[in-house]
Design an enzyme around this catalytic site. Structure first.
Site, short mmCIF file in Angstrom:
data_model
loop_
_atom_site.label_atom_id
_atom_site.label_comp_id
_atom_site.label_asym_id
_atom_site.label_seq_id
_atom_site.Cartn_x
_atom_site.Cartn_y
_atom_site.Cartn_z
N GLY A 629 0.82 -1.20 0.00
CA GLY A 629 0.00 0.00 0.00
C GLY A 629 0.86 1.25 0.00
O GLY A 629 0.46 2.31 -0.47
N TYR A 630 2.05 1.10 0.50
CA TYR A 630 2.94 2.23 0.67
C TYR A 630 3.67 2.57 -0.63
O TYR A 630 4.03 3.70 -0.89
CB TYR A 630 3.92 1.85 1.78
N VAL A 633 8.39 -2.18 -3.70
CA VAL A 633 9.55 -2.66 -2.97
C VAL A 633 10.55 -3.22 -3.98
O VAL A 633 10.18 -3.98 -4.87
CB VAL A 633 9.17 -3.77 -1.97
N ASP A 745 -1.60 -4.17 10.00
CA ASP A 745 -1.70 -4.82 8.69
C ASP A 745 -0.93 -6.13 8.70
O ASP A 745 -0.13 -6.41 7.81
CB ASP A 745 -1.21 -3.87 7.60
#
Ligand code: NAG
Ligand code: NAG
Ligand code: NAG
Ligand code: NAG
Ligand code: NAG
Length: 950
Positions: A629-630, A633, A745
């Site tokens: 969500g951020y 990666v 989360d």
């Protein structure tokens, strides 16, 4: 939210209470006293009978007490049924049961009641159903029970009852069902039972019965099922059994029977014969078996001669087991050639270990047929290789209706106890099903798929519901019995109602509890294992046994209350979803700006944008290892070869520089072996990136799914170890971080595994980096409230109240535990893992949902782990354990593991349970992977890995 609904119920309840009290009926005083005495003789750990001291039994709806709807001649109300199914009761049955003199149904099935059956029960002249099965009753059967003039059904199976079957039972002129299997009954089966004019099911399997099989049983005019497996009889099978004109099933497995097989040609509808595991000898008679036959099992005897030609072309045959005999000759291809198969039909021909020389006719065996010839001379012939291979292990697993119609429905808009009705003609109809544990005790077939549809038709027509309202899951159990889990959904009515109304619940329930669903020749008798009213039905109490005498207004009130409640609920849910959607557009989008890499934060390194760019080959797609969500990666490789994971915030996840650095400072202080370590960050060129240690074994989810990449499945020990490690990491966040961090989360993709398969929790703290409210109280000015989390892992309480607690993490971790145990995804085909496992658990079927891929496991440990996981996933926050308790229990389970399982089965020999101390904070063992993580000693010992970026 749910409180809101329940208080509505309460208002309505109180209203209707007033209505009833205005009516001055009451239960006969003798019965009131009797009920109190009955209650005292029970032990009731769950306090299920807590309302058995409040008001009048019939008027105030004592749990399980069902009364006649009006007063009888004596102007009193009387108890008609005692329905105490599956309430975890122990203690004993009180002789005072006899004082409920009008009682017709006594049901205490599936409890833990001990002691013996009180002979006084025989005074209940109206008793129709005596349902005592699934308890711990001992002693012998009281002779007096034979004098119950109206008894239709006696179910005492699955107890520890010993002694003989009383001769008096031959007087039970109206009894249709004798279910006495799985006890320790001994002695001879009384030949006098043959007098029973109505008997249809005689189930005496799994006892210590002995003596001769009474030939007279063939005189039972109505007998459909004779099931006597696992007893010790002398002599043989009486030839008269071939005269049982109505018989559907004859099961005499493992009864030490000798002599020849009688000719069963004269039984017109015989569907199932099991004479396996005896000492039967001679040849198989050339019988013309009924076209209804599905199963012939004559395996493990001493049969000689050939396979009779009459076994060919049987149109419904599913299984012919003749293995472990001394049969000679050939297997005729007529067995499969003389019939047609549809796609659901299978035929298993198990002929192993005989003296068969080959196949006569064509060797062309259709795919629906499985033929095994191992251990026969035929296998010396190379052309038989297909039938002589090593048998593939049959894995019993949970089967279910193929219903993917709810795949496209948004799981988060239908939180438990509601779920999408798979068969509903209205797509994504979110409703609360009734959940029923059910079992076919003596089915007349061996393979269910061919009978799946007829079964659904049988059951739904018996219940007078629509076919699509039923969803079922099944599993074969020892017996063989067919265990099922039924879900019955309400019909979409177009007025916002998505629950059954009360009268419908009671109607369906009483069809099951009163055995009013007619028996069927294929399916045989059924057992009701569980019918607990849950979710929106929890507060409903069945009161009278027929359409009740209470005021219609009260019923209407309750229904209105329920509808109002449901409407409120759905309004709330939709409002909520609206809000969720709205918030999407409120995401903060900040202008990018170039900043100096400033502020030294101890323990973490500040990287330049150039370094990041270099390590990821200019953020090349090939370096991408994930997406959260951020943001994305990347796998980054520094010039010195150090491998790291780089999380790059995407537009919308960026935040003020000050907040970013504050977060990093916070994260930099977190060190625990079960948390992925933050190594550095980059705050330049309008970018915000976090640099973490690289976890070479990917996410837990990848391993559970068994993909191309990870074909090897984890053993139970490895799974338990991962669970423990994850719990410790989270416990550290809850108790050692300052301020405490709730992860929010937790999911299987946020549990990463390093090169030694040590689990580390990732993505913690991002809740603070992401533009969401801090639900612990500090609400940053620039963000609006968003429920963060992933569907399937989301604490329902948090979802409804927005109140975040440590228990929300406990819930999500519980879901991860369930994934570890079952291999399932949190949501598949609209099914929620918590619900599915709960269902299996409550109906005693947990092993059916355990991931078959983990191989053998210590069942006691698995059971404990399942119990813990489900406790973590309780809807009520207070019922969930704290994270400390979770860690402690996992450690206990680890200690229970057999040495061999925890050591040898595990390729990586680390973190032995014996070393993981639950409390000591001064663990100084040399094994670097062992210490007490509750102590927080890691804060001190936590080493910041050195990396040398350039
Ligand atoms: C008993 O149950 C009936 C029907 O469900 C209800 O109307 C009545 O209010 C209940 N009585 C009490 C005291 O709860
Ligand atoms: C059962 O029926 C037989 C014959 O019809 C009768 O003699 C006997 O009394 C009956 N037994 C009972 C318990 O009703
Ligand atoms: C056969 O029955 C005996 C008891 O009569 C039991 O102990 C044994 O386990 C049974 N064998 C099988 C294979 O079920
Ligand atoms: C048994 O066979 C007959 C005719 O062969 C058929 O009509 C009947 O439906 C069958 N019964 C069952 C239970 O399959
Ligand atoms: C009471 O129950 C009987 C059946 O036992 C039924 O015929 C009758 O209609 C019921 N009376 C009321 C008022 O519901």
């Amino acid at each position: 939210m749910s409180e809101l609904r329940f208080s509505w119920f309460r208002v309505v309840w109180v209203m209707s209470l007033l209505l009833v009290v205005a009516d001055s009926q009451s239960t006969h005083p003798t019965e009131v006293t009797a009920l109190q005495v009955i209650r005292q003789s029970f032990e009731d750990p769950d306090n299920s009978l807590r309302n058995w001291n409040r008001g009048d039994p019939c008027v105030s709806n004592w749990t399980g007490v069902l009364c006649f709807n009006t007063t009888l001649d004596d102007n009193y109300l009387h108890v008609r049924e005692l329905q105490l199914l599956n309430l975890n009761l122990s203690g004993t049955l009180s002789p005072d049961l006899a004082r409920l003199s009008y009682m017709e149904i006594l049901d205490v099935m599936w409890n833990k009641i001990g002691g013996s059956i009180p002979k006084e029960i025989s005074e209940l002249a109206n008793l129709r159903l005596l349902l005592l099965n699934g308890n711990q009753l001992t002693g012998s059967l009281p002779e007096e029970l034979g004098h119950l003039p109206n008894l239709d059904r006696i179910q005492i199976d699955q107890n520890f009852i010993s002694g003989p079957i009383p001769l008096s039972f031959a007087n039970l002129n109206k009894t249709k069902h004798f279910h006495m299997n799985n006890n320790s009954l001994s002695g001879q089966i009384p030949p006098e039972l043959s007098r029973l004019p109505e008997l249809v099911h005689l189930l005496l399997d799994n006892n210590n019965l002995s003596g001769y099989l009474p030939p007279e049983l063939s005189e039972l005019p109505e007998l459909l099922i004779l099931q006597l497996d696992n007893n010790h009889f002398d002599g043989g099978i009486p030839p008269s059994y071939g005269n049982m004109v109505r018989l559907l099933k004859l099961s005499l497995r493992n009864c030490t029977l000798q002599g020849p097989i009688p000719n069963l040609s004269r039984i017109p509808k015989l569907a199932y014969i099991d004479l396996s595991n005896n000492n039967l000898n001679g040849s198989i008679p050339a019988m013309n078996l009924s076209n209804n036959i599905t199963t012939i099992d004559l395996s493990r005897n001493r049969l000689t001669g050939t396979i009779p030609p009459s076994f060919s072309g049987l149109p419904n045959l599913q299984r012919l087991s003749l293995f472990n005999n001394s049969l000679s000759g050939t297997v005729s291809s007529n067995i499969w050639e003389n019939r047609t198969f549809n796609s659901t039909e299978e035929l298993t021909l198990d002929m192993k270990n005989n003296r068969l020389s080959g196949i006569s006719g064509t060797i062309n065996v259709p795919p629906n047929v499985t033929l095994s010839l191992q251990g026969n001379p035929a296998c010396s012939n190379g052309s038989m290789a297909d039938f002589c291979g090593s048998p593939s292990a049959l894995v019993s697993h949970l089967q279910s209706t193929p219903s993917n119609s709810t795949d496209d429905c948004k799981p988060q808009s239908c939180p438990p106890p509601f779920e999408y009705a798979p068969g509903s003609p209205v797509p994504c109809f979110c409703a609360a099903p009734l959940l029923i544990g059910y079992r076919l005790k003596s089915p007349g077939f061996s393979d269910f798929p061919a009978y799946f549809y007829p079964f659904e038709v049988y059951l739904t027509s018996g219940l007078k519901i629509r076919h699509f309202q039923l969803d079922l899951t099944y599993e074969w159990e020892k017996g063989p019995r067919l265990r099922m889990y039924l879900k019955i959904f309400p019909v979409f009515a177009g007025n916002g109602t998505n629950i059954f109304n009360d009268s419908e619940v009671f109607r369906i329930r009483s069809l099951f509890t009163q055995w009013e669903i007619p028996d069927n020749e294929n399916f045989g008798p059924y057992e009701l294992i569980d019918f607990t009213l849950l979710g929106p039905y929890e507060d409903l109490i069945p009161t009278t046994t027929s359409s009740s005498g209470i005021s219609k207004g009260a019923v209407a009130g309750i229904v209105v209350g329920a509808i109002v409640g449901a409407v409120l609920l759905s309004a709330f849910v939709s409002l909520y979803i609206l809000r969720l959607n709205r918030n999407k557009y409120h995401a903060v989008s900040r202008k990018r700006h170039v900043s100096r890499a400033s502020l030294k934060i101890e323990g973490v390194k500040s990287f330049t944008y150039e370094e990041m760019k270099h390590a990821t080959n200019n953020f090349d797609a090939a370096s991408e290892v994930g997406q959260g969500g951020y943001g994305k990666v990347y796998k980054g490789v520094f010039a010195d070869g150090t491998i790291v994971a780089i999380k790059r915030a995407q537009e919308g996840s960026l935040q003020g520089e000050k907040e970013f650095l504050t977060e990093i400072e916070l994260l930099s202080r977190l060190h625990h072996r079960n948390l992925v370590s933050l190594l550095g960050f980059c705050d330049e060129e309008g970018e915000q990136m976090l640099v973490y240690e690289f976890m070479s074994n990917g996410t837990l989810r990848d391993h559970l799914s068994v993909t191309e990449k990870y074909k090897e499945s984890f053993s139970f020990a490895t799974r338990l170890r991962i669970a423990l490690a994850s719990a410790k990491g989270i416990l550290y966040l809850h108790t050692e971080a300052n301020p405490p961090i709730f992860h929010r989360d937790i999911k299987a993709t946020n549990i990463l595994l390093d090169s030694r398969l040590i689990a580390k929790v990732a993505d913690f703290g991002l809740s603070r980096l992401a533009p969401v409210a801090d639900l612990e109280g500090i609400v940053p000015g620039h963000v609006s409230t968003v429920v963060k989390g992933t569907p399937g892992y989301l604490d329902p309480e948090y979802f409804l109240t927005h109140k975040l607690t440590d228990k929300s993490d406990v819930y999500s971790l519980g879901v991860v535990f369930l994934e570890l145990l079952t291999g399932m995804h949190p949501i598949t085909h609209g099914k929620n893992i918590v619900r599915e496992v709960n269902i299996a658990y409550r109906s005693g079927m947990i092993f059916s949902v355990i991931d078959a891929k983990m191989g053998s496991y210590p069942s006691e440990c698995v059971e404990k782990f399942v119990t813990l996981a489900l406790k973590c996933c309780k809807e009520d926050t207070d019922e969930r354990p704290s994270m400390v308790e979770v860690v402690r229990e996992l450690e206990n389970i680890w200690h229970m593991m057999p040495e061999s399982d925890s050591r040898t089965n595990d390729s990586i020999d680390i973190e032995h349970g014996k070393n993981v101390s639950s409390q000591s904070s001064s663990s100084t063992t040399k094994n670097p992977y062992v210490s007490s993580d509750i102590s927080g000693s890691d804060l001190v010992s936590g080493v910041v890995p050195t990396i040398a970026p350039r």
